[in-house]
Write an enzyme that holds these catalytic residues in place. Structure first.
Site, PDB file in Angstrom:
ATOM      1  N   TYR A  26       6.520  -7.892   3.185  1.00  0.00           N
ATOM      2  CA  TYR A  26       7.656  -7.713   2.274  1.00  0.00           C
ATOM      3  C   TYR A  26       7.194  -7.836   0.818  1.00  0.00           C
ATOM      4  O   TYR A  26       7.572  -7.040  -0.042  1.00  0.00           O
ATOM      5  CB  TYR A  26       8.742  -8.754   2.569  1.00  0.00           C
ATOM      6  CG  TYR A  26      10.017  -8.505   1.801  1.00  0.00           C
ATOM      7  CD1 TYR A  26      11.056  -7.770   2.366  1.00  0.00           C
ATOM      8  CD2 TYR A  26      10.168  -8.969   0.489  1.00  0.00           C
ATOM      9  CE1 TYR A  26      12.215  -7.518   1.652  1.00  0.00           C
ATOM     10  CE2 TYR A  26      11.325  -8.711  -0.227  1.00  0.00           C
ATOM     11  CZ  TYR A  26      12.349  -7.987   0.356  1.00  0.00           C
ATOM     12  OH  TYR A  26      13.486  -7.733  -0.347  1.00  0.00           O
ATOM     13  N   PHE A  44      15.615  18.188 -15.208  1.00  0.00           N
ATOM     14  CA  PHE A  44      15.934  18.526 -13.819  1.00  0.00           C
ATOM     15  C   PHE A  44      17.347  18.033 -13.487  1.00  0.00           C
ATOM     16  O   PHE A  44      17.860  17.137 -14.144  1.00  0.00           O
ATOM     17  CB  PHE A  44      14.890  17.900 -12.874  1.00  0.00           C
ATOM     18  CG  PHE A  44      15.147  18.273 -11.452  1.00  0.00           C
ATOM     19  CD1 PHE A  44      15.020  19.591 -11.039  1.00  0.00           C
ATOM     20  CD2 PHE A  44      15.551  17.328 -10.516  1.00  0.00           C
ATOM     21  CE1 PHE A  44      15.289  19.949  -9.719  1.00  0.00           C
ATOM     22  CE2 PHE A  44      15.812  17.684  -9.207  1.00  0.00           C
ATOM     23  CZ  PHE A  44      15.687  18.999  -8.806  1.00  0.00           C
ATOM     24  N   ASP A  45      17.957  18.624 -12.449  1.00  0.00           N
ATOM     25  CA  ASP A  45      19.382  18.314 -12.209  1.00  0.00           C
ATOM     26  C   ASP A  45      19.662  16.851 -11.893  1.00  0.00           C
ATOM     27  O   ASP A  45      20.672  16.309 -12.330  1.00  0.00           O
ATOM     28  CB  ASP A  45      20.020  19.238 -11.157  1.00  0.00           C
ATOM     29  CG  ASP A  45      19.251  19.316  -9.871  1.00  0.00           C
ATOM     30  OD1 ASP A  45      18.028  19.141  -9.915  1.00  0.00           O
ATOM     31  OD2 ASP A  45      19.847  19.567  -8.817  1.00  0.00           O
ATOM     32  N   ASP A  77       8.561  13.198 -17.032  1.00  0.00           N
ATOM     33  CA  ASP A  77       9.066  13.429 -15.681  1.00  0.00           C
ATOM     34  C   ASP A  77       7.953  14.211 -14.971  1.00  0.00           C
ATOM     35  O   ASP A  77       7.690  15.367 -15.268  1.00  0.00           O
ATOM     36  CB  ASP A  77      10.375  14.225 -15.760  1.00  0.00           C
ATOM     37  CG  ASP A  77      10.894  14.611 -14.380  1.00  0.00           C
ATOM     38  OD1 ASP A  77      10.196  14.364 -13.383  1.00  0.00           O
ATOM     39  OD2 ASP A  77      12.003  15.173 -14.301  1.00  0.00           O
ATOM     40  N   ALA A 136       6.902  15.136 -11.711  1.00  0.00           N
ATOM     41  CA  ALA A 136       6.870  15.653 -10.338  1.00  0.00           C
ATOM     42  C   ALA A 136       5.683  16.589 -10.083  1.00  0.00           C
ATOM     43  O   ALA A 136       5.012  16.491  -9.063  1.00  0.00           O
ATOM     44  CB  ALA A 136       8.189  16.355 -10.029  1.00  0.00           C
ATOM     45  N   LYS A 138       6.177  15.872  -4.461  1.00  0.00           N
ATOM     46  CA  LYS A 138       5.592  17.149  -4.876  1.00  0.00           C
ATOM     47  C   LYS A 138       4.077  16.965  -4.977  1.00  0.00           C
ATOM     48  O   LYS A 138       3.381  17.081  -3.981  1.00  0.00           O
ATOM     49  CB  LYS A 138       6.181  17.619  -6.213  1.00  0.00           C
ATOM     50  CG  LYS A 138       7.604  18.146  -6.124  1.00  0.00           C
ATOM     51  CD  LYS A 138       8.626  17.067  -6.153  1.00  0.00           C
ATOM     52  CE  LYS A 138      10.018  17.584  -6.384  1.00  0.00           C
ATOM     53  NZ  LYS A 138      11.004  16.508  -6.175  1.00  0.00           N
ATOM     54  N   HIS A 162      26.015  21.464  -6.120  1.00  0.00           N
ATOM     55  CA  HIS A 162      25.288  22.482  -5.358  1.00  0.00           C
ATOM     56  C   HIS A 162      24.874  22.028  -3.962  1.00  0.00           C
ATOM     57  O   HIS A 162      24.743  22.838  -3.065  1.00  0.00           O
ATOM     58  CB  HIS A 162      24.079  22.986  -6.144  1.00  0.00           C
ATOM     59  CG  HIS A 162      23.111  21.915  -6.532  1.00  0.00           C
ATOM     60  ND1 HIS A 162      23.409  20.963  -7.470  1.00  0.00           N
ATOM     61  CD2 HIS A 162      21.861  21.630  -6.101  1.00  0.00           C
ATOM     62  CE1 HIS A 162      22.382  20.151  -7.603  1.00  0.00           C
ATOM     63  NE2 HIS A 162      21.429  20.532  -6.776  1.00  0.00           N
TER      64      HIS A 162
HETATM   65  N1  F0G Z   1      12.178  15.725 -11.555  1.00  0.00           N
HETATM   66  C1  F0G Z   1      11.834  16.987 -11.221  1.00  0.00           C
HETATM   67  C2  F0G Z   1      11.175  17.861 -12.237  1.00  0.00           C
HETATM   68  C3  F0G Z   1      12.118  17.464  -9.941  1.00  0.00           C
HETATM   69  O1  F0G Z   1      11.781  18.716  -9.625  1.00  0.00           O
HETATM   70  C4  F0G Z   1      12.738  16.590  -9.003  1.00  0.00           C
HETATM   71  C5  F0G Z   1      13.055  17.044  -7.671  1.00  0.00           C
HETATM   72  C6  F0G Z   1      13.056  15.293  -9.403  1.00  0.00           C
HETATM   73  C7  F0G Z   1      12.760  14.885 -10.692  1.00  0.00           C
HETATM   74  C8  F0G Z   1      13.738  14.326  -8.476  1.00  0.00           C
HETATM   75  O2  F0G Z   1      12.882  13.894  -7.483  1.00  0.00           O
HETATM   76  O3  F0G Z   1      13.796  14.781  -5.323  1.00  0.00           O
HETATM   77  O4  F0G Z   1      12.122  12.938  -5.365  1.00  0.00           O
HETATM   78  O5  F0G Z   1      14.437  12.530  -6.085  1.00  0.00           O
HETATM   79  N2  F0G Z   1      13.010  18.228  -7.319  1.00  0.00           N
HETATM   80  C9  F0G Z   1      13.235  18.736  -5.985  1.00  0.00           C
HETATM   81  C10 F0G Z   1      13.134  20.231  -6.030  1.00  0.00           C
HETATM   82  C11 F0G Z   1      14.457  18.239  -5.299  1.00  0.00           C
HETATM   83  O6  F0G Z   1      13.479  20.867  -5.020  1.00  0.00           O
HETATM   84  O7  F0G Z   1      12.677  20.795  -7.031  1.00  0.00           O
HETATM   85  P1  F0G Z   1      13.348  13.534  -5.989  1.00  0.00           P
END
Ligand code: F0G
Length: 462
Positions: free
Chosen positions: A72, A124-125, A215, A217, A258, A450
């Site tokens: 843990y 990102f969304d 950010d 990813a 990613k 979405h």
């Molecule tokens: N930032 C970026 C640039 C992303 O593309 C994503 C996720 C996230 C943050 C959030 O990360 O999914 O691990 O919580 N992108 C995925 C996509 C969902 O399909 O592009 P997460």
């Protein structure tokens, strides 16, 4: 003869996927309320919904999972991952989270307050969601060239530094908790940010006393583009480039699903001890104790290896070349997409394909449904449904671009699959003028609609 690229691995295990008939797919997509997220994966032949968490791990990653320490507190897996994060990114403080949006939640809980402004490049969304949920505003300062899909430029993910400076200059310092730089720029087509741009963004942030968040990813794909497109970096290794990229940042959020090539995982990394302490409280509240934060020990070990492997040129070269190969097939058929081809995906320019479908009937979503019906391929809409409603006016936001993203999972599909995808798109392209109507929304959630939206055809399909 110049030898073509080929994958720096061979396959040791495979997973069956199945084709279906058009009749079956018509029934299935109606049952899914015309939302591709609602399809069980068994009803999909080639899944390009996302490259997130869908890659194939290596034998070294699977082997590392066996050494996972599930304590843990103070698990050895945590220390192995922490060491790797420090080595690759140069951050002393590190908090694992279960994925990228959890990293955003934990960090933004400490930093973002109502009325704040967060400038960046096409947030990102989920990032935007976490900002707007806290009644703050994301200001998009992406270069305007990103909106012209035909322009062939090396760094269409860049920040427009004049626009950024305007935002920084016109708001009090305490209203801007950080600048958010997304690499690669997912929403505008997997387009990279140059090192020169990062340097400038960092200098501007410092000038106005605002910290810089990356950010991260698809950080490794961004480093690949810097190496192959920015001349002074051609002799540097990916790891050297990554180290320089992060020397410009104060903190990072990471979706490890990613470029970490794992199925689940993420983290926050920082330089500031006080902020680390503050953020740790939210980690414990939302994710778990600070040495696991929603990840199992074995997942942390798989990630430590994944980060090391995927910051090697060969891996990135094969992966990005495959995306480029799909782009070249589309070129052969004249199908328009965001140029040049992106790091993780091809973004088909749906507005230029379905020219008769009105924007109120969701052009990119319509193309996505057509692609599923044609070949059992699942892609994702980056258009008006994703853009959602304006939080203040509740009016639909219609973005300039309506894109259909074909995200290619890492190490999962072959070039034969790419040929199949391109052929399916060509068939739609050949009959594009017969597609004149789209879809209307019958249900939507108040935020990030979405994922769960339900739709119906505007005129029933015969
Ligand atoms: N930032 C970026 C640039 C992303 O593309 C994503 C996720 C996230 C943050 C959030 O990360 O999914 O691990 O919580 N992108 C995925 C996509 C969902 O399909 O592009 P997460």
């Amino acid at each position: 003869m110049k030898l073509p690229y080929a994958e720096p691995y061979r396959m040791k295990m495979v997973e069956a996927i199945h084709t279906s008939t058009r009749n079956e797919r018509e029934k299935w997509i109606a049952e899914a309320n015309y939302n591709l997220f609602n399809l069980p994966s068994s009803r999909v032949y080639i899944d390009l919904l996302t490259d997130s968490g869908t890659g194939a791990m290596s034998d070294r990653q699977w082997a590392a999972m066996m050494t996972g320490d599930e304590s843990y507190a103070g698990a050895l897996s945590f220390y192995r991952l922490k060491e790797q994060v420090e080595k690759i990114f140069g951050f002393e403080y590190f908090l694992p989270t279960h994925q990228g949006r959890a990293a955003e939640n934990v960090l933004f809980s400490a930093l973002v307050k109502p009325g704040d402004i967060i400038p960046g490049n096409s947030h990102f969304d989920t990032t935007k969601g976490h900002i707007e949920y806290r009644r703050a505003t994301a200001v998009d300062c992406t270069v305007k060239e990103a909106n012209d899909t035909r322009l062939e430029l090396p760094f269409k993910g860049n920040v427009d530094c004049n626009a950024l400076e305007e935002v920084l200059r016109s708001h009090p310092r305490d209203k801007i908790p950080f600048v958010c730089l997304t690499i690669t720029n997912n929403t505008s087509g997997g387009q990279p940010v140059s090192m020169a741009n990062m340097r400038e963004v960092s200098a501007l942030s410092k000038k106005y006393g605002v910290p810089l968040l990356i950010d991260s990813a698809r950080f490794a794909e961004n480093a690949y583009f810097i190496k192959t497109r920015e001349r002074e970096y051609s002799d540097k290794t990916i790891k050297e480039i990554v180290a320089e990229m992060y020397s410009h940042a104060d903190m990072m959020t990471m979706s490890a699903k990613k470029d970490g090539v794992v199925n689940i995982g993420g983290f926050v990394a920082l330089r500031d001890r006080e902020l680390f302490r503050k953020v740790s409280v939210f980690s414990i509240m939302f994710e778990g104790f600070i040495t696991y934060g929603g990840m199992s020990g074995r997942d942390m070990d798989a990630l430590a290896v994944g980060l090391d492997e995927n910051t090697e040129f060969e891996q990135l070269h094969a992966r990005i070349s495959q995306v480029g190969y799909l782009g070249k097939k589309l070129d052969e058929y004249g199908i328009p997409y965001q140029r040049p081809s992106g790091g993780h995906a091809i973004f088909v320019d749906a507005k230029q394909v379905l020219t008769s479908v009105p924007k109120e009937q969701f052009i990119a979503q319509t193309l996505g449904i057509e692609l599923y019906l044609e070949g059992g391929i699942r892609a994702v809409e980056i258009g008006a449904i994703l853009a959602d409603r304006d939080p203040a006016t509740r009016e639909n936001r219609y973005p300039q671009l309506e894109l259909l993203r074909l995200a290619v999972p890492r190490r999962s599909y072959t070039d034969n699959h790419m040929n199949y995808i391109a052929a399916a798109l060509k068939n739609i392209y050949d009959r594009r003028n017969a597609i004149t109507t789209g879809y209307r929304i019958t249900y939507e959630a108040p935020i990030m609609r979405h994922f769960t939206v339900e739709l119906a055809p505007v005129t029933p399909k015969i």
